[in-house]
Design a protein around this motif. Structure first.
Motif, short mmCIF file in Angstrom:
data_model
loop_
_atom_site.label_atom_id
_atom_site.label_comp_id
_atom_site.label_asym_id
_atom_site.label_seq_id
_atom_site.Cartn_x
_atom_site.Cartn_y
_atom_site.Cartn_z
N SER A 235 -36.74 -21.97 -97.86
CA SER A 235 -36.92 -20.59 -98.31
C SER A 235 -37.97 -19.88 -97.48
O SER A 235 -37.80 -18.71 -97.11
CB SER A 235 -37.31 -20.56 -99.79
N ILE A 236 -39.05 -20.56 -97.17
CA ILE A 236 -40.10 -19.97 -96.34
C ILE A 236 -39.55 -19.63 -94.96
O ILE A 236 -39.74 -18.52 -94.44
CB ILE A 236 -41.30 -20.92 -96.23
N LEU A 237 -38.83 -20.57 -94.34
CA LEU A 237 -38.28 -20.35 -93.01
C LEU A 237 -37.28 -19.19 -93.02
O LEU A 237 -37.20 -18.42 -92.06
CB LEU A 237 -37.61 -21.62 -92.49
N ALA A 238 -36.52 -19.06 -94.10
CA ALA A 238 -35.50 -18.01 -94.18
C ALA A 238 -36.09 -16.61 -94.12
O ALA A 238 -35.40 -15.66 -93.75
CB ALA A 238 -34.69 -18.16 -95.48
N THR A 239 -37.35 -16.47 -94.47
CA THR A 239 -37.98 -15.15 -94.40
C THR A 239 -38.43 -14.81 -92.98
O THR A 239 -38.94 -13.70 -92.75
CB THR A 239 -39.19 -15.07 -95.35
N PHE A 240 -38.26 -15.73 -92.07
CA PHE A 240 -38.61 -15.49 -90.68
C PHE A 240 -37.37 -15.47 -89.78
O PHE A 240 -37.22 -14.57 -88.94
CB PHE A 240 -39.57 -16.58 -90.18
N CYS A 241 -36.49 -16.42 -89.92
CA CYS A 241 -35.39 -16.55 -88.97
C CYS A 241 -34.14 -17.06 -89.69
O CYS A 241 -34.16 -17.35 -90.88
CB CYS A 241 -35.78 -17.48 -87.83
N THR A 242 -33.05 -17.17 -88.95
CA THR A 242 -31.77 -17.53 -89.54
C THR A 242 -31.54 -19.03 -89.52
O THR A 242 -32.16 -19.77 -88.76
CB THR A 242 -30.62 -16.83 -88.81
N ALA A 243 -30.62 -19.47 -90.35
CA ALA A 243 -30.18 -20.86 -90.40
C ALA A 243 -28.73 -20.87 -90.86
O ALA A 243 -28.32 -19.99 -91.64
CB ALA A 243 -31.05 -21.68 -91.35
N PRO A 244 -27.93 -21.82 -90.39
CA PRO A 244 -26.52 -21.82 -90.75
C PRO A 244 -26.28 -22.34 -92.16
O PRO A 244 -27.02 -23.19 -92.66
CB PRO A 244 -25.91 -22.77 -89.72
N ALA A 245 -25.23 -21.84 -92.80
CA ALA A 245 -24.83 -22.36 -94.10
C ALA A 245 -24.25 -23.76 -93.95
O ALA A 245 -24.49 -24.64 -94.77
CB ALA A 245 -23.81 -21.43 -94.75
N ILE A 246 -23.44 -23.95 -92.90
CA ILE A 246 -22.92 -25.26 -92.52
C ILE A 246 -23.29 -25.47 -91.06
O ILE A 246 -22.84 -24.72 -90.19
CB ILE A 246 -21.39 -25.36 -92.69
#
Length: 241
Positions: free
Chosen positions: A116-127
């Protein structure tokens, strides 16, 4: 120098509002947890509107290295300005996310989930599937840059193309549509500066329990959008209208 400053400001506003909604949705102890994906997609559209409106009349409001590369490839932007624009966009993205961190400092302190912390900075794949994640970013950015060509100009000529303040709304709607239609697999970076700058900031900030910045994935939201912007320029030139 003024154009670089407004690219910095416009990109900073883009990230402040865009990743601000992400922080409001995913961090612990906020009042926006129920906004969900709909709120995120809408807010990113608003973020684009603000960033473009603020900077368009001075810098042309690229706010995105993929847009800058696409315009330069199509002969609509001077190549000698490309490095400065890209640097301004990356630094602006870092500043925007720094302001997000300041705004939500207590919520960051209360959040234990590293993802959750990382998501507020950059993207990540769902799969996680690097090739298909890459293709998603290429397609999404192709849609963005190809659309920008026609919003900002629409004809093949030697005249430079840049966005004006009146183009802010259609570009915002375009980004909103990409978010709703194509954003699910990767979180739709569609902008190398939007991902790289904040990811670098995540690595540098003294965030409590922040975990990895996931640099092994970082090439996808950098290279994918650049390829998508380049291909959009080639198709634009090939159509030749």
């Amino acid at each position: 120098m003024t154009t670089y400053i407004f690219e910095f400001i416009g990109t900073g506003m883009l990230i402040l509002i865009g990743n601000g909604i992400v922080a409001n949705v995913v961090l612990k102890g906020t009042k926006g947890a129920d906004a969900g994906w709909t709120g995120i997609a809408l807010a990113w559209g608003i973020a684009v509107f603000i960033g473009v409106f603020v900077s368009a009349d001075v810098s042309g409001a690229h706010l995105n290295p993929a847009v800058t590369l696409g315009l330069a490839t199509a002969g609509k932007f001077e190549w000698n300005l490309v490095p400065g624009y890209m640097l301004a966009q990356i630094l602006g993205a870092m500043m925007g996310n720094f302001l997000v961190w300041l705004t939500y400092k207590k919520q960051y302190d209360a959040t234990e989930d590293q993802g959750s912390i990382l998501a507020t900075f950059c993207t990540a794949p769902a799969i996680r599937s690097p090739f298909w994640n890459f293709m998603t970013e290429v397609i999404g950015t192709f849609a963005l840059v190809f659309g920008v060509f026609y919003i900002a100009g629409g004809t093949i000529s030697n005249e430079p193309v840049s966005l004006g303040s009146l183009d802010a709304l259609p570009v915002a709607l375009l980004v909103m549509g990409i978010g709703f239609g194509l954003g699910g697999p990767t979180g739709y970076a569609i902008n190398p500066a939007r991902d790289f700058g904040p990811r670098l900031l995540h690595a540098l900030l003294p965030l409590k329990g922040k975990g990895s910045s996931d640099w092994s994935y970082a090439w996808v939201p950098i290279v994918g959008p650049l390829v998508g912007g380049f291909v959009a320029a080639l198709v634009y030139l090939w159509i030749g209208i």
